[in-house]
Design a protein around this motif. Structure first.
Motif, PDB file in Angstrom:
ATOM      1  N   UNK A  17      -6.512   5.128   7.656  1.00  0.00           N
ATOM      2  CA  UNK A  17      -7.888   4.609   7.528  1.00  0.00           C
ATOM      3  C   UNK A  17      -7.941   3.079   7.600  1.00  0.00           C
ATOM      4  N   UNK A  18      -6.934   2.415   7.034  1.00  0.00           N
ATOM      5  CA  UNK A  18      -6.918   0.950   7.081  1.00  0.00           C
ATOM      6  C   UNK A  18      -6.460   0.452   8.446  1.00  0.00           C
TER       7      UNK A  18
ATOM      8  N   UNK B 247       0.834  -1.200   0.000  1.00  0.00           N
ATOM      9  CA  UNK B 247       0.000   0.000   0.000  1.00  0.00           C
ATOM     10  C   UNK B 247       0.870   1.253   0.000  1.00  0.00           C
TER      11      UNK B 247
ATOM     12  N   UNK C  66      -4.019   9.319   4.098  1.00  0.00           N
ATOM     13  CA  UNK C  66      -5.084   8.874   3.191  1.00  0.00           C
ATOM     14  C   UNK C  66      -5.111   7.363   2.989  1.00  0.00           C
ATOM     15  N   UNK C  67      -3.960   6.707   3.151  1.00  0.00           N
ATOM     16  CA  UNK C  67      -3.895   5.278   2.828  1.00  0.00           C
ATOM     17  C   UNK C  67      -3.740   4.426   4.079  1.00  0.00           C
TER      18      UNK C  67
END
Lengths: 261, 259
Positions: free
Chosen positions: A180-181, A159, A176-177
Protein backbone atom coordinates in the motif's frame (compact mmCIF):
# COMPACT_ATOMS: atom_id res chain seq x y z
CA UNK A 1 9.34 30.53 -50.91
CA UNK A 2 8.10 27.24 -49.56
CA UNK A 3 6.35 27.45 -46.21
CA UNK A 4 6.62 24.79 -43.53
CA UNK A 5 2.87 24.25 -43.33
CA UNK A 6 0.38 24.74 -46.10
CA UNK A 7 -3.10 25.21 -44.76
CA UNK A 8 -4.64 24.04 -48.02
CA UNK A 9 -3.08 20.61 -47.41
CA UNK A 10 -5.14 19.93 -44.25
CA UNK A 11 -8.46 19.42 -46.09
CA UNK A 12 -6.68 16.87 -48.29
CA UNK A 13 -5.30 15.07 -45.23
CA UNK A 14 -8.68 15.22 -43.54
CA UNK A 15 -10.20 13.17 -46.35
CA UNK A 16 -8.38 10.28 -44.74
CA UNK A 17 -9.92 10.92 -41.29
CA UNK A 18 -11.13 7.36 -41.16
CA UNK A 19 -7.57 6.06 -41.24
CA UNK A 20 -6.64 8.32 -38.33
CA UNK A 21 -9.70 7.23 -36.37
CA UNK A 22 -8.76 3.59 -36.88
CA UNK A 23 -5.20 4.50 -35.92
CA UNK A 24 -6.38 6.03 -32.64
CA UNK A 25 -8.40 2.92 -31.84
CA UNK A 26 -5.42 0.66 -32.56
CA UNK A 27 -2.99 2.82 -30.58
CA UNK A 28 -5.33 2.92 -27.56
CA UNK A 29 -6.04 -0.80 -27.75
CA UNK A 30 -2.35 -1.54 -28.17
CA UNK A 31 -1.36 0.64 -25.21
CA UNK A 32 -4.01 -0.72 -22.86
CA UNK A 33 -3.16 -4.34 -23.72
CA UNK A 34 0.53 -3.56 -23.30
CA UNK A 35 -0.07 -1.99 -19.91
CA UNK A 36 -2.07 -5.00 -18.71
CA UNK A 37 0.46 -7.54 -19.95
CA UNK A 38 3.37 -5.40 -18.80
CA UNK A 39 1.96 -4.89 -15.31
CA UNK A 40 1.17 -8.56 -14.71
CA UNK A 41 4.58 -9.55 -16.04
CA UNK A 42 6.25 -6.86 -13.92
CA UNK A 43 4.53 -8.09 -10.75
CA UNK A 44 5.69 -11.65 -11.42
CA UNK A 45 9.22 -10.46 -12.22
CA UNK A 46 9.40 -8.22 -9.15
CA UNK A 47 8.27 -11.06 -6.88
CA UNK A 48 10.79 -13.38 -8.56
CA UNK A 49 13.59 -10.86 -8.08
CA UNK A 50 12.78 -10.39 -4.41
CA UNK A 51 12.11 -14.04 -3.66
CA UNK A 52 14.24 -15.89 -1.13
CA UNK A 53 14.38 -19.23 -2.90
CA UNK A 54 17.78 -20.65 -2.08
CA UNK A 55 18.08 -24.30 -3.11
CA UNK A 56 21.64 -24.57 -1.78
CA UNK A 57 20.82 -22.84 1.50
CA UNK A 58 22.02 -25.75 3.64
CA UNK A 59 25.54 -25.47 2.15
CA UNK A 60 25.84 -22.10 3.92
CA UNK A 61 25.19 -23.44 7.42
CA UNK A 62 27.88 -24.51 9.84
CA UNK A 63 27.50 -27.66 11.87
CA UNK A 64 25.83 -25.73 14.66
CA UNK A 65 23.07 -24.57 12.29
CA UNK A 66 24.18 -20.94 12.05
CA UNK A 67 24.68 -19.20 8.73
CA UNK A 68 28.31 -19.00 7.67
CA UNK A 69 29.72 -15.52 7.14
CA UNK A 70 31.98 -16.33 4.18
CA UNK A 71 33.50 -19.12 2.12
CA UNK A 72 32.44 -20.97 -1.01
CA UNK A 73 29.49 -22.61 0.74
CA UNK A 74 28.23 -19.21 1.80
CA UNK A 75 28.49 -17.90 -1.78
CA UNK A 76 26.71 -20.89 -3.30
CA UNK A 77 24.03 -20.85 -0.61
CA UNK A 78 23.15 -17.28 -1.58
CA UNK A 79 22.36 -18.29 -5.18
CA UNK A 80 18.72 -17.80 -6.10
CA UNK A 81 17.98 -19.21 -9.59
CA UNK A 82 14.53 -17.62 -9.75
CA UNK A 83 15.85 -14.17 -8.97
CA UNK A 84 18.76 -14.73 -11.38
CA UNK A 85 16.40 -15.52 -14.28
CA UNK A 86 14.23 -12.49 -13.62
CA UNK A 87 17.23 -10.20 -13.27
CA UNK A 88 18.73 -11.52 -16.52
CA UNK A 89 15.43 -10.95 -18.32
CA UNK A 90 15.08 -7.40 -17.04
CA UNK A 91 18.66 -6.43 -17.82
CA UNK A 92 18.60 -7.88 -21.35
CA UNK A 93 15.28 -6.22 -22.21
CA UNK A 94 16.41 -2.88 -20.82
CA UNK A 95 19.74 -2.96 -22.62
CA UNK A 96 18.46 -3.57 -26.15
CA UNK A 97 16.43 -1.30 -28.49
CA UNK A 98 12.67 -1.79 -28.62
CA UNK A 99 12.67 -2.00 -32.40
CA UNK A 100 15.07 -4.97 -32.29
CA UNK A 101 12.79 -6.69 -29.77
CA UNK A 102 9.72 -5.99 -31.90
CA UNK A 103 11.42 -7.42 -35.00
CA UNK A 104 12.68 -10.50 -33.12
CA UNK A 105 9.20 -11.20 -31.79
CA UNK A 106 7.48 -10.55 -35.13
CA UNK A 107 9.91 -12.15 -37.59
CA UNK A 108 11.58 -14.60 -35.21
CA UNK A 109 9.06 -15.94 -32.73
CA UNK A 110 5.88 -15.42 -34.72
CA UNK A 111 7.65 -16.47 -37.89
CA UNK A 112 7.62 -19.94 -36.34
CA UNK A 113 4.24 -19.77 -34.63
CA UNK A 114 1.45 -19.38 -37.15
CA UNK A 115 -1.17 -16.90 -35.94
CA UNK A 116 -4.76 -17.01 -37.25
CA UNK A 117 -5.18 -14.15 -39.70
CA UNK A 118 -8.51 -12.54 -38.96
CA UNK A 119 -9.52 -8.93 -38.53
CA UNK A 120 -10.62 -7.51 -35.20
CA UNK A 121 -13.35 -4.85 -35.50
CA UNK A 122 -13.28 -5.51 -39.23
CA UNK A 123 -9.89 -3.92 -39.92
CA UNK A 124 -7.23 -4.74 -37.27
CA UNK A 125 -4.98 -7.49 -38.58
CA UNK A 126 -4.59 -9.84 -35.65
CA UNK A 127 -1.38 -11.45 -36.94
CA UNK A 128 0.28 -8.00 -36.87
CA UNK A 129 -1.40 -6.61 -33.77
CA UNK A 130 -0.72 -9.57 -31.49
CA UNK A 131 3.08 -9.74 -31.98
CA UNK A 132 3.16 -5.97 -31.40
CA UNK A 133 1.35 -6.33 -28.08
CA UNK A 134 3.57 -9.20 -27.00
CA UNK A 135 6.79 -7.34 -27.84
CA UNK A 136 5.72 -4.08 -26.18
CA UNK A 137 4.30 -5.94 -23.16
CA UNK A 138 7.53 -7.86 -22.65
CA UNK A 139 9.51 -4.64 -22.90
CA UNK A 140 7.40 -2.57 -20.54
CA UNK A 141 7.24 -5.52 -18.14
CA UNK A 142 10.98 -5.17 -17.63
CA UNK A 143 10.74 -1.44 -16.96
CA UNK A 144 7.67 -1.70 -14.73
CA UNK A 145 9.38 -4.48 -12.76
CA UNK A 146 12.19 -2.11 -11.87
CA UNK A 147 9.67 0.59 -10.92
CA UNK A 148 7.72 -1.78 -8.66
CA UNK A 149 10.89 -3.16 -7.11
CA UNK A 150 12.32 0.26 -6.37
CA UNK A 151 8.94 1.31 -4.95
CA UNK A 152 8.92 -1.63 -2.57
CA UNK A 153 12.51 -0.98 -1.56
CA UNK A 154 11.79 2.72 -1.02
CA UNK A 155 9.53 1.93 1.92
CA UNK A 156 11.46 2.49 5.15
CA UNK A 157 13.00 -0.70 6.51
CA UNK A 158 11.59 0.13 9.93
CA UNK A 159 8.12 -0.66 8.59
CA UNK A 160 9.12 -4.25 7.87
CA UNK A 161 10.86 -4.52 11.22
CA UNK A 162 7.75 -3.28 13.01
CA UNK A 163 5.45 -5.63 11.11
CA UNK A 164 7.71 -8.65 11.57
CA UNK A 165 8.26 -7.87 15.27
CA UNK A 166 4.47 -8.02 15.69
CA UNK A 167 4.58 -11.57 14.35
CA UNK A 168 3.38 -10.88 10.82
CA UNK A 169 4.75 -13.17 8.13
CA UNK A 170 6.74 -11.78 5.22
CA UNK A 171 3.70 -12.19 2.94
CA UNK A 172 1.42 -10.34 5.37
CA UNK A 173 4.04 -7.62 5.71
CA UNK A 174 4.19 -7.22 1.92
CA UNK A 175 0.42 -7.19 1.51
CA UNK A 176 -0.74 -5.00 4.40
CA UNK A 177 2.26 -2.76 5.08
CA UNK A 178 4.69 -2.52 2.17
CA UNK A 179 2.59 -2.65 -1.03
CA UNK A 180 0.00 0.00 0.00
CA UNK A 181 2.85 2.42 0.74
CA UNK A 182 4.92 1.37 -2.27
CA UNK A 183 2.10 1.90 -4.78
CA UNK A 184 1.66 5.44 -3.52
CA UNK A 185 5.38 6.07 -4.00
CA UNK A 186 5.58 4.69 -7.52
CA UNK A 187 2.43 6.20 -9.05
CA UNK A 188 4.31 9.06 -10.78
CA UNK A 189 6.80 6.61 -12.27
CA UNK A 190 4.00 4.31 -13.44
CA UNK A 191 2.16 7.24 -15.02
CA UNK A 192 5.33 8.11 -16.84
CA UNK A 193 5.70 4.54 -18.06
CA UNK A 194 2.09 4.49 -19.32
CA UNK A 195 2.74 7.62 -21.35
CA UNK A 196 5.97 6.10 -22.67
CA UNK A 197 4.02 3.02 -23.76
CA UNK A 198 1.53 5.11 -25.75
CA UNK A 199 4.36 6.89 -27.53
CA UNK A 200 6.48 3.78 -27.98
CA UNK A 201 3.58 1.92 -29.58
CA UNK A 202 4.26 4.03 -32.68
CA UNK A 203 7.18 1.75 -33.42
CA UNK A 204 4.85 -1.14 -34.22
CA UNK A 205 3.92 0.49 -37.54
CA UNK A 206 7.19 -1.01 -38.78
CA UNK A 207 5.62 -4.48 -38.57
CA UNK A 208 2.40 -3.32 -40.16
CA UNK A 209 0.23 -2.59 -37.15
CA UNK A 210 -2.30 0.00 -38.33
CA UNK A 211 -1.77 2.57 -35.60
CA UNK A 212 -1.64 6.37 -35.92
CA UNK A 213 1.82 6.32 -37.48
CA UNK A 214 0.72 3.88 -40.14
CA UNK A 215 -2.15 6.26 -41.00
CA UNK A 216 0.45 9.00 -41.51
CA UNK A 217 2.39 6.68 -43.76
CA UNK A 218 -0.69 5.77 -45.78
CA UNK A 219 -1.60 9.42 -46.33
CA UNK A 220 1.98 10.24 -47.27
CA UNK A 221 1.99 7.44 -49.83
CA UNK A 222 -1.30 8.46 -51.35
CA UNK A 223 -0.85 12.25 -51.48
CA UNK A 224 2.90 12.94 -51.13
CA UNK A 225 2.03 15.32 -48.28
CA UNK A 226 4.34 14.68 -45.32
CA UNK A 227 4.39 17.50 -42.77
CA UNK A 228 0.67 18.00 -42.29
CA UNK A 229 -0.28 14.38 -41.49
CA UNK A 230 2.64 14.30 -39.07
CA UNK A 231 1.25 17.38 -37.35
CA UNK A 232 -2.15 15.71 -37.11
CA UNK A 233 -0.47 12.67 -35.54
CA UNK A 234 1.42 14.95 -33.15
CA UNK A 235 -1.84 16.51 -32.01
CA UNK A 236 -3.46 13.11 -31.54
CA UNK A 237 -0.55 11.68 -29.53
CA UNK A 238 -0.53 14.78 -27.34
CA UNK A 239 -4.27 14.49 -26.73
CA UNK A 240 -3.76 10.86 -25.65
CA UNK A 241 -0.67 11.32 -23.46
CA UNK A 242 -1.30 14.63 -21.73
CA UNK A 243 -4.71 13.74 -20.20
CA UNK A 244 -3.39 10.31 -19.17
CA UNK A 245 -0.59 11.80 -17.12
CA UNK A 246 -2.91 14.44 -15.67
CA UNK A 247 -5.47 11.79 -14.71
CA UNK A 248 -2.91 9.76 -12.83
CA UNK A 249 -1.56 12.91 -11.17
CA UNK A 250 -5.11 13.53 -9.94
CA UNK A 251 -5.36 10.07 -8.39
CA UNK A 252 -1.95 10.54 -6.86
CA UNK A 253 -3.06 13.76 -5.14
CA UNK A 254 -6.20 12.04 -3.95
CA UNK A 255 -4.20 9.19 -2.40
CA UNK A 256 -1.78 11.59 -0.71
CA UNK A 257 -4.65 13.27 1.10
CA UNK A 258 -4.38 10.65 3.86
CA UNK A 259 -0.87 11.86 4.64
CA UNK A 260 -1.84 15.42 5.38
CA UNK A 261 -2.80 16.85 8.71
CA UNK B 1 19.56 -18.11 43.04
CA UNK B 2 16.84 -18.10 40.44
CA UNK B 3 15.32 -21.39 39.45
CA UNK B 4 15.29 -22.76 35.93
CA UNK B 5 11.54 -22.15 35.54
CA UNK B 6 11.89 -18.46 36.14
CA UNK B 7 14.15 -17.87 33.14
CA UNK B 8 12.30 -16.43 30.16
CA UNK B 9 15.18 -15.82 27.77
CA UNK B 10 18.50 -17.62 28.08
CA UNK B 11 21.22 -16.04 25.99
CA UNK B 12 24.40 -18.10 25.62
CA UNK B 13 27.63 -16.88 24.05
CA UNK B 14 25.75 -14.70 21.54
CA UNK B 15 27.96 -13.48 18.70
CA UNK B 16 27.33 -11.17 15.78
CA UNK B 17 30.21 -10.55 13.40
CA UNK B 18 30.35 -8.37 10.33
CA UNK B 19 32.90 -8.38 7.50
CA UNK B 20 34.24 -11.85 8.18
CA UNK B 21 34.70 -11.18 11.84
CA UNK B 22 36.58 -7.90 11.39
CA UNK B 23 33.78 -6.15 13.26
CA UNK B 24 32.50 -7.89 16.34
CA UNK B 25 29.21 -6.19 17.20
CA UNK B 26 28.52 -8.87 19.80
CA UNK B 27 31.40 -10.93 21.10
CA UNK B 28 29.98 -13.63 23.30
CA UNK B 29 27.17 -12.36 25.49
CA UNK B 30 25.78 -14.73 28.10
CA UNK B 31 22.87 -13.63 30.25
CA UNK B 32 19.61 -15.01 31.64
CA UNK B 33 16.53 -12.85 31.58
CA UNK B 34 13.97 -13.78 34.20
CA UNK B 35 10.24 -13.30 34.16
CA UNK B 36 9.41 -9.91 35.62
CA UNK B 37 12.89 -8.50 35.08
CA UNK B 38 13.12 -4.85 34.12
CA UNK B 39 16.53 -4.79 32.57
CA UNK B 40 18.30 -1.66 31.41
CA UNK B 41 21.04 -2.13 28.83
CA UNK B 42 23.52 0.73 28.87
CA UNK B 43 26.81 1.44 27.21
CA UNK B 44 28.59 3.83 24.85
CA UNK B 45 27.36 4.07 21.27
CA UNK B 46 28.64 1.26 19.09
CA UNK B 47 28.85 -1.04 22.09
CA UNK B 48 26.35 -3.51 20.63
CA UNK B 49 23.35 -2.64 22.83
CA UNK B 50 20.91 -2.36 19.94
CA UNK B 51 22.37 -5.35 18.13
CA UNK B 52 21.93 -7.37 21.31
CA UNK B 53 18.30 -6.33 21.65
CA UNK B 54 17.51 -6.87 17.97
CA UNK B 55 19.11 -10.31 18.09
CA UNK B 56 16.66 -11.39 20.77
CA UNK B 57 13.79 -11.47 18.27
CA UNK B 58 16.07 -12.26 15.34
CA UNK B 59 15.80 -8.94 13.57
CA UNK B 60 19.54 -9.52 13.48
CA UNK B 61 20.67 -13.02 12.56
CA UNK B 62 23.36 -14.03 15.11
CA UNK B 63 26.67 -15.39 13.85
CA UNK B 64 26.98 -17.73 16.79
CA UNK B 65 25.57 -18.69 20.16
CA UNK B 66 22.08 -19.54 21.28
CA UNK B 67 18.94 -17.74 22.36
CA UNK B 68 16.50 -19.89 24.23
CA UNK B 69 13.07 -18.32 24.47
CA UNK B 70 10.25 -20.24 26.13
CA UNK B 71 12.47 -23.31 25.99
CA UNK B 72 13.02 -23.10 22.22
CA UNK B 73 16.40 -22.25 20.69
CA UNK B 74 15.30 -19.67 18.15
CA UNK B 75 18.73 -19.42 16.53
CA UNK B 76 18.24 -22.92 15.11
CA UNK B 77 16.72 -23.38 11.64
CA UNK B 78 15.14 -26.67 12.68
CA UNK B 79 13.78 -27.54 16.07
CA UNK B 80 12.19 -30.68 17.52
CA UNK B 81 8.44 -30.55 16.92
CA UNK B 82 5.71 -31.78 19.28
CA UNK B 83 6.00 -35.31 17.92
CA UNK B 84 9.79 -35.32 18.28
CA UNK B 85 10.44 -34.92 14.54
CA UNK B 86 12.55 -31.99 13.42
CA UNK B 87 10.44 -29.13 12.04
CA UNK B 88 11.31 -25.74 10.59
CA UNK B 89 11.50 -23.12 13.32
CA UNK B 90 8.86 -20.47 12.65
CA UNK B 91 10.14 -17.23 14.14
CA UNK B 92 6.77 -15.50 13.64
CA UNK B 93 5.23 -17.59 16.44
CA UNK B 94 7.94 -16.47 18.86
CA UNK B 95 7.94 -12.85 17.74
CA UNK B 96 4.26 -12.60 18.65
CA UNK B 97 5.31 -13.05 22.27
CA UNK B 98 8.01 -10.38 22.09
CA UNK B 99 6.75 -6.84 21.74
CA UNK B 100 9.22 -4.38 20.32
CA UNK B 101 9.38 -0.59 20.48
CA UNK B 102 11.71 1.26 18.15
CA UNK B 103 13.61 4.52 18.39
CA UNK B 104 11.75 5.91 15.37
CA UNK B 105 8.32 4.53 16.39
CA UNK B 106 7.73 2.81 13.01
CA UNK B 107 3.98 3.31 13.09
CA UNK B 108 2.26 2.40 9.81
CA UNK B 109 1.65 5.84 8.21
CA UNK B 110 -1.14 4.65 5.88
CA UNK B 111 -3.28 3.33 8.73
CA UNK B 112 -5.15 5.06 11.53
CA UNK B 113 -4.00 4.63 15.11
CA UNK B 114 -6.76 2.10 15.71
CA UNK B 115 -5.87 0.14 12.55
CA UNK B 116 -2.22 0.23 13.54
CA UNK B 117 -3.18 -1.52 16.75
CA UNK B 118 -5.70 -4.03 15.44
CA UNK B 119 -3.89 -5.18 12.29
CA UNK B 120 -1.54 -7.71 13.89
CA UNK B 121 -4.06 -9.14 16.40
CA UNK B 122 -6.58 -9.61 13.58
CA UNK B 123 -4.23 -11.00 10.94
CA UNK B 124 -1.80 -12.93 13.10
CA UNK B 125 -3.99 -14.12 15.98
CA UNK B 126 -7.27 -14.14 14.03
CA UNK B 127 -9.06 -12.10 16.69
CA UNK B 128 -12.38 -10.73 15.37
CA UNK B 129 -12.39 -7.00 14.55
CA UNK B 130 -14.83 -6.00 17.28
CA UNK B 131 -12.83 -7.69 19.99
CA UNK B 132 -9.52 -6.35 18.68
CA UNK B 133 -10.88 -2.80 18.56
CA UNK B 134 -12.29 -3.02 22.06
CA UNK B 135 -8.92 -4.16 23.39
CA UNK B 136 -7.11 -1.46 21.37
CA UNK B 137 -9.36 1.28 22.75
CA UNK B 138 -8.80 0.01 26.29
CA UNK B 139 -5.05 0.19 25.78
CA UNK B 140 -5.25 3.63 24.17
CA UNK B 141 -7.29 4.80 27.14
CA UNK B 142 -4.53 3.55 29.42
CA UNK B 143 -2.03 5.88 27.74
CA UNK B 144 -4.52 8.73 27.42
CA UNK B 145 -4.91 8.61 23.64
CA UNK B 146 -8.37 7.13 23.22
CA UNK B 147 -9.63 10.28 21.51
CA UNK B 148 -6.92 9.98 18.81
CA UNK B 149 -7.97 6.49 17.70
CA UNK B 150 -9.13 7.65 14.28
CA UNK B 151 -6.14 9.95 13.64
CA UNK B 152 -3.24 9.09 11.37
CA UNK B 153 0.29 8.79 12.83
CA UNK B 154 1.46 11.99 11.11
CA UNK B 155 -1.11 13.94 13.16
CA UNK B 156 0.50 12.92 16.46
CA UNK B 157 3.48 14.33 18.33
CA UNK B 158 6.57 12.20 18.83
CA UNK B 159 5.65 11.31 22.39
CA UNK B 160 2.14 10.35 21.36
CA UNK B 161 3.51 8.20 18.52
CA UNK B 162 5.80 6.35 20.88
CA UNK B 163 2.96 5.75 23.35
CA UNK B 164 0.90 4.32 20.49
CA UNK B 165 3.86 2.17 19.44
CA UNK B 166 4.06 0.77 22.97
CA UNK B 167 0.38 -0.13 23.18
CA UNK B 168 0.46 -1.49 19.62
CA UNK B 169 3.03 -4.00 20.83
CA UNK B 170 0.99 -4.65 23.99
CA UNK B 171 -2.09 -5.44 21.91
CA UNK B 172 -0.41 -8.73 20.96
CA UNK B 173 -0.20 -9.57 24.68
CA UNK B 174 3.54 -10.27 24.65
CA UNK B 175 5.50 -12.01 27.39
CA UNK B 176 8.39 -9.58 27.11
CA UNK B 177 8.80 -6.06 25.78
CA UNK B 178 11.96 -4.96 24.01
CA UNK B 179 12.65 -1.23 23.94
CA UNK B 180 15.29 0.06 21.52
CA UNK B 181 16.18 3.56 22.73
CA UNK B 182 12.49 4.53 22.92
CA UNK B 183 13.13 8.13 23.98
CA UNK B 184 16.22 8.99 21.91
CA UNK B 185 14.28 10.54 19.01
CA UNK B 186 11.98 12.59 21.23
CA UNK B 187 11.91 16.22 22.29
CA UNK B 188 13.13 16.50 25.88
CA UNK B 189 9.64 17.68 26.84
CA UNK B 190 8.10 14.45 25.58
CA UNK B 191 10.53 12.00 27.16
CA UNK B 192 8.65 12.07 30.45
CA UNK B 193 5.29 10.94 29.08
CA UNK B 194 6.88 7.89 27.42
CA UNK B 195 8.93 6.99 30.47
CA UNK B 196 5.77 7.23 32.60
CA UNK B 197 4.07 4.65 30.41
CA UNK B 198 7.11 2.39 30.64
CA UNK B 199 7.25 2.83 34.40
CA UNK B 200 3.61 1.90 34.74
CA UNK B 201 4.21 -1.14 32.57
CA UNK B 202 7.11 -2.24 34.76
CA UNK B 203 5.01 -1.84 37.88
CA UNK B 204 2.32 -4.02 36.29
CA UNK B 205 4.90 -6.80 36.17
CA UNK B 206 5.85 -6.84 32.50
CA UNK B 207 9.25 -8.28 31.65
CA UNK B 208 11.15 -5.49 29.94
CA UNK B 209 14.52 -5.10 28.30
CA UNK B 210 15.34 -1.47 27.61
CA UNK B 211 18.28 -0.15 25.68
CA UNK B 212 18.36 3.35 27.05
CA UNK B 213 20.38 6.47 27.71
CA UNK B 214 17.97 7.51 30.47
CA UNK B 215 20.13 6.69 33.49
CA UNK B 216 17.48 8.04 35.84
CA UNK B 217 14.97 5.58 34.46
CA UNK B 218 17.47 2.70 34.63
CA UNK B 219 18.20 3.48 38.25
CA UNK B 220 14.64 4.11 39.36
CA UNK B 221 12.65 1.47 37.47
CA UNK B 222 15.15 -1.23 36.51
CA UNK B 223 15.99 -4.13 38.75
CA UNK B 224 19.03 -5.11 36.69
CA UNK B 225 21.48 -3.16 34.59
CA UNK B 226 23.76 -4.58 31.90
CA UNK B 227 26.80 -2.60 30.81
CA UNK B 228 28.00 -3.41 27.29
CA UNK B 229 31.14 -2.14 25.61
CA UNK B 230 32.79 -3.39 22.41
CA UNK B 231 30.24 -6.17 22.10
CA UNK B 232 31.03 -7.61 25.51
CA UNK B 233 29.05 -7.69 28.72
CA UNK B 234 31.48 -6.02 31.10
CA UNK B 235 29.38 -5.64 34.21
CA UNK B 236 25.90 -6.40 35.43
CA UNK B 237 24.04 -6.02 38.66
CA UNK B 238 21.29 -4.12 40.44
CA UNK B 239 21.20 -0.42 39.57
CA UNK B 240 22.26 0.79 42.99
CA UNK B 241 25.52 -1.18 42.82
CA UNK B 242 26.15 -0.38 39.18
CA UNK B 243 25.68 3.36 39.53
CA UNK B 244 27.09 3.91 43.00
CA UNK B 245 29.90 1.37 43.10
CA UNK B 246 30.94 0.60 39.54
CA UNK B 247 33.79 -1.93 39.45
CA UNK B 248 34.81 -1.93 35.80
CA UNK B 249 37.01 0.94 34.65
CA UNK B 250 35.04 1.32 31.39
CA UNK B 251 31.79 1.63 33.35
CA UNK B 252 33.33 4.19 35.69
CA UNK B 253 34.51 6.17 32.70
CA UNK B 254 31.12 5.86 30.96
CA UNK B 255 29.17 6.94 34.04
CA UNK B 256 31.43 9.92 34.64
CA UNK B 257 30.48 11.13 31.16
CA UNK B 258 26.73 10.58 31.26
CA UNK B 259 25.76 11.26 34.87
Amino acid sequence: MKSFIRLENFPVVMKYWQLFLQGILVTVLLSVSTVVIGFVLAMVLAIMRMSTIRPFYSLGLDKDGHEKEYGIGHTISKFNPVSFLATAYVEILRSTPVIVQVFIIYYGVFGLIKLPSFAMFGFIKFDRFFPGVVALGMNSGAYLCEIIRSGIQSVDGGQTEAARSLGMSSVQNLRYIILPQAIKNILPAIANEFVVIIKESAITYTIGVQDIMSAVNAVKGATFIITEPLLVATAIYFCLCFPTSKLIAYFERKMRRGDKR
Amino acid sequence: METRDNVLIRVKDLKKYYNRGAIKALDGITVDINKGDVMAVIGPSGSGKSTFLRSLNLLEQPTGGNIEFDGVDITKKKIPGPDGRMVRMNIDIHRQKMGMVFQHFNLFPHKTILDNMTLAPMKVKNIPRGQAEEKALQLLDRVGLKDRASAYPIQLSGGQKQRVAIVRALAMEPEVMLFDEPTSALDPAMVGEVLDVMKELAQAGMTMICVTHEMGFAREVGNRVLFLADGRLLEQGPPSEMFDHPQNARLQDFLSKVL
